[in-house]
Design an enzyme around this catalytic site. Structure first.
Site, short mmCIF file in Angstrom:
data_model
loop_
_atom_site.label_atom_id
_atom_site.label_comp_id
_atom_site.label_asym_id
_atom_site.label_seq_id
_atom_site.Cartn_x
_atom_site.Cartn_y
_atom_site.Cartn_z
N ARG A 14 0.85 -1.19 0.00
CA ARG A 14 0.00 0.00 0.00
C ARG A 14 0.89 1.25 0.00
O ARG A 14 1.97 1.25 0.57
CB ARG A 14 -0.92 0.01 1.23
CG ARG A 14 -2.07 -0.99 1.11
CD ARG A 14 -3.03 -0.93 2.28
NE ARG A 14 -2.42 -1.39 3.52
CZ ARG A 14 -1.92 -0.61 4.46
NH1 ARG A 14 -2.02 0.70 4.38
NH2 ARG A 14 -1.37 -1.13 5.54
N TYR A 27 -1.22 -3.40 -6.94
CA TYR A 27 -1.10 -4.13 -5.67
C TYR A 27 -2.44 -4.21 -4.92
O TYR A 27 -3.19 -3.21 -4.88
CB TYR A 27 -0.04 -3.47 -4.78
CG TYR A 27 -0.06 -4.06 -3.39
CD1 TYR A 27 0.49 -5.33 -3.15
CD2 TYR A 27 -0.70 -3.42 -2.33
CE1 TYR A 27 0.42 -5.90 -1.90
CE2 TYR A 27 -0.77 -3.99 -1.07
CZ TYR A 27 -0.21 -5.24 -0.87
OH TYR A 27 -0.30 -5.82 0.37
N LYS A 53 -9.66 -2.32 1.43
CA LYS A 53 -9.32 -1.18 2.29
C LYS A 53 -10.12 0.07 1.91
O LYS A 53 -10.60 0.81 2.77
CB LYS A 53 -7.83 -0.87 2.19
CG LYS A 53 -6.94 -2.05 2.52
CD LYS A 53 -7.20 -2.53 3.92
CE LYS A 53 -6.26 -3.67 4.27
NZ LYS A 53 -6.48 -4.12 5.64
N HIS A 86 -10.76 -2.52 11.29
CA HIS A 86 -9.67 -3.35 10.77
C HIS A 86 -9.44 -4.51 11.74
O HIS A 86 -8.48 -4.50 12.50
CB HIS A 86 -8.41 -2.47 10.64
CG HIS A 86 -7.28 -3.09 9.90
ND1 HIS A 86 -5.97 -2.72 10.10
CD2 HIS A 86 -7.24 -4.06 8.94
CE1 HIS A 86 -5.18 -3.42 9.30
NE2 HIS A 86 -5.93 -4.23 8.60
N SER A 132 -1.55 -3.81 9.98
CA SER A 132 -1.19 -4.73 8.90
C SER A 132 0.10 -5.48 9.24
O SER A 132 1.06 -4.87 9.72
CB SER A 132 -0.98 -3.96 7.60
OG SER A 132 -2.16 -3.26 7.29
N CYS A 176 0.55 -7.69 11.61
CA CYS A 176 0.77 -7.82 13.05
C CYS A 176 -0.04 -8.97 13.66
O CYS A 176 -0.28 -8.98 14.87
CB CYS A 176 0.49 -6.51 13.76
SG CYS A 176 1.67 -5.22 13.32
N ASP A 198 -9.65 -9.72 8.57
CA ASP A 198 -9.13 -8.37 8.30
C ASP A 198 -10.14 -7.25 8.56
O ASP A 198 -9.74 -6.17 8.93
CB ASP A 198 -8.65 -8.29 6.84
CG ASP A 198 -7.70 -7.12 6.57
OD1 ASP A 198 -6.79 -6.90 7.39
OD2 ASP A 198 -7.89 -6.42 5.56
N ARG A 237 1.95 -12.19 -0.80
CA ARG A 237 0.60 -12.50 -0.32
C ARG A 237 -0.01 -13.72 -0.97
O ARG A 237 0.29 -14.02 -2.13
CB ARG A 237 -0.31 -11.30 -0.62
CG ARG A 237 0.08 -10.00 0.10
CD ARG A 237 -0.55 -9.92 1.45
NE ARG A 237 -0.07 -8.80 2.23
CZ ARG A 237 -0.70 -8.37 3.34
NH1 ARG A 237 -1.80 -8.96 3.76
NH2 ARG A 237 -0.20 -7.38 4.04
#
Ligand code: GDP
Ligand code: PGA
Ligand code: MN
Ligand code: MN
Length: 608
Positions: free
Chosen positions: A77, A218, A227, A247, A269, A271, A294, A387
């Protein structure tokens, strides 16, 4: 180019007009309406393989799965290129980039002009959350990327179903999501494997409920249902409609006594959300089921409980660190195939690999940049933010309730982050407003999920810093207001966790992953009033005996547990000026009450 409305698979007037308008602006070679079918997914995949963009994995390793390598400059991002374009700058607040919406539209319109030359324009209808919800949240993404179309089929409810529902009982509202990679192909110009543009814009018009994205392929920048819609735009809808778009992962935990709890967790993100969402509890007799990894949309039910719904349909997970010993349920989900892998490494026999997948590294690989890789290469084979994109319904521990439009009652909310020092393994807040205070002060070390320096501690309120679609002061006030938005609120208890505390020699003090079930057991013990805690100036923390260490007594001895649970008054005192600086930055709309809470914390630390 104009849209042949007799060919378009919908009668939705506003949608047809918008598609025509964008086609006229971007001038694609053709327009394609996605139906979301398997046939379509296979066809797009085959086209991308033929074009040299995708690599099909060996079906005996991962069926129906594709590998993509992005441009090395388009791997995360881009927060510094992300904008909230409200009419008034103050409404975007001190934490977001802002531009006047008319100015931004003028700039971007010129970028979009002709930007789809030589490409197909995909029209991708989708719904965030179950289509049969009371108030389904529709979107349509227009994109010139087939990778986006394929990924949206995994990540959202996409295609014919949502498109039909959008005209059921009249034309329904949808969020228009415009995306172009910004790499037009002129007559005779050859394509590149990963088209993108150096100039990137990820732009939100919260008042119009619209999203414009340019220049990046991406995930977080290009899969606009995630997002951009489900957090930035939805947070604005949630503020206006009295709910929360967060989130967060959602997890169902069942105790040995058979009692079920639903836990939501907000971590920045990279974590640990996906890992906790799929936890394989090491503690005997406990089971976990996944609802989301998420995003969590929480609304009050009639009785005043917050019910959480995951609006997504797939997982877009961090690959490195995901392995059979850390997250076996993610490995099983991926093993079901039907997945897209981006910027991981490839094995020579047509499979994928990344650091942490297996105990031993393979001897030879093709790294994410397409270079031959050996144990001597001295570089990471997979990008740290590589990812996997994989369907939710392949998760072996998926909860039956995962697509229930009513959602599940959330019993506890965990805030968390990545902090080598200061923050104990777990602490319990004393009230909703104390929980909001703790959420507002949360901090974490930056990760590879966003472009920029990794490992720098920054404040990240509710793990939403990059995702709040309006003024962060108003956002925190909205959290406080949850106590008054229902006559009989039964709000979840709020906890703060940190799996990432380190010893002086830089090692993680807590084993994490499945062992986090021991912390979850304490948390639900607190809900039931059965687990012991000690009060500290920052909240309640477990007594040494209150964390069940059966089976890990050697690894986590008394001294280690004490270190990971420690509330060090001096360390916390060093935190205070940082919080003050942060609250000051949040400006005039930041709730005054939290300044008072900070004064109380200072006093408590001074008296400790
Ligand atoms: P998300 O982006 O928040 O969903 O985070 P993930 O669950 O994908 O995890 C991000 C990274 O943190 C991965 O490399 C994980 O292996 C690692 N991680 C997740 N949970 C833990 C944990 O409990 N302890 C440690 N040490 N690492 C973890
Ligand atoms: P993450 O999701 O939270 O799983 O890392 C993607 C992101 O936040 O960019
Ligand atoms: Mn995320
Ligand atoms: Mn994740």
């Amino acid at each position: 180019m104009s849209v042949d409305t007799t060919q378009a698979p919908t009668t939705h007037k506003a949608l047809l007009e918008w598609v025509s308008e964008i086609a006229a602006l971007t001038e694609p070679d053709s327009i394609y309406w996605c139906d979301g079918s398997q046939e379509e997914y296979d066809r797009l995949g085959a086209e991308l393989v033929a074009a040299g963009t995708a690599f099909k994995l060996d079906d005996s390793k991962k069926k129906n799965s594709y590998y993509f390598a992005s441009d090395p400059d388009d791997v995360a991002r881009v927060e510094d290129r992300t904008y909230i374009c409200s009419t008034e700058e103050i409404d975007a607040g001190p934490t977001n980039n802002w531009r006047d919406p008319a100015e931004m539209k003028a700039v971007m319109t010129e970028l979009y002009r002709g930007s789809m030359h030589g490409r197909t324009m995909y029209v991708i209808p989708f719904c965030m959350g179950p289509i049969d919800a009371e108030d389904p949240k529709f979107g349509v993404e227009i994109s010139d990327s087939a990778y986006v179309a394929m990924s949206m089929r995994i990540m959202t409810r996409m295609g014919e179903g949502p498109l039909k529902a959008m005209t059921t009982g009249g034309d329904r509202a949808f969020v228009p999501c415009l995306h172009s990679v910004g790499f037009p192909l002129e007559e005779g110009q050859a394509d590149v494997p990963w088209p993108c543009n150096e100039e990137k814009y990820i732009v939100h018009f919260p008042e119009d409920r619209a999203i414009w994205s340019y220049g990046s392929g991406y995930g977080g920048n290009a899969l606009l249902g995630k997002k951009c819609y489900s957090l930035r735009i939805a947070s604005v809808m949630a503020r206006d409609e009295g709910w929360l778009a967060e989130h967060m992962l959602i997890l169902k935990l069942t105790s040995p006594a058979g009692k079920a709890y639903h836990i939501a967790g907000a971590f920045p993100s990279a974590c640990g959300k996906t890992n906790l969402a799929m936890i394989d509890p090491t503690l005997d007799g406990w089971t976990a089921e996944t609802l989301g990894d998420d995003i969590n949309w929480m609304r009050f039910d009639k009785e005043g409980y917050l019910r959480g719904v995951n609006p997504e349909n797939g997982f877009f997970g961090v690959a490195p660190g995901t392995g059979w010993s850390t997250n076996p349920n993610a490995m099983r989900t991926i093993d079901g195939g039907n997945s897209i892998f981006t910027n991981v490494a490839r094995t020579l026999d047509g499979d994928v690999w990344w650091e942490g997948m297996t105990d031993e590294n393979p001897a030879e690989l093709i790294d994410w940049k397409g270079e031959p890789w050996t144990l001597e290469s001295g570089v990471k084979a997979a990008h740290p933010n590589s990812r996997f994109t994989t369907p939710m319904d392949q998760c072996p521990i998926l909860s039956d309730e995962w697509d229930d439009p009513k959602g599940v009652r959330i019993d506890a909310i965990l805030f968390g982050g990545r902090r080598a020092t200061t923050i104990p393994l777990v602490l319990e807040t004393s009230s909703w407003s104390h929980g909001v205070f703790v959420g507002a002060t949360c901090s974490s070390e930056t990760t590879a999920a966003a472009k920029g320096k990794v490992g720098v501690v920054r404040r990240d309120p509710m793990a939403m810093l990059p995702f709040i679609g309006y003024n962060a002061g108003d956002y925190i006030q909205h959290w406080l207001d949850m106590e008054t938005l229902h006559e009989t609120p039964h709000l979840p208890k709020v906890f703060y966790v940190n799996w990432f505390r380190k010893s002086d020699d830089g090692k993680f003090l807590w084993p994490g992953f499945g062992e986090n079930s021991r912390v979850l057991a304490w948390i639900v013990g607190r809900l039931d009033g059965t687990a012991d805690a000690v009060q500290t100036p920052v909240g309640f923390v477990p007594t040494l005996d209150a964390i069940d260490r059966t089976g890990i007594e050697d690894e986590v001895d008394d001294e280690t547990l004490a270190a990971v649970l420690k509330v060090d008054v001096d360390e916390w005192k060093q935190e205070i000026p940082l919080i003050e600086e942060w609250f000051t930055k949040l400006g005039e709309r930041f709730p005054k009450q939290l300044w008072k809470d900070l004064e109380d914390l200072k006093t408590a630390l001074d008296n400790a």
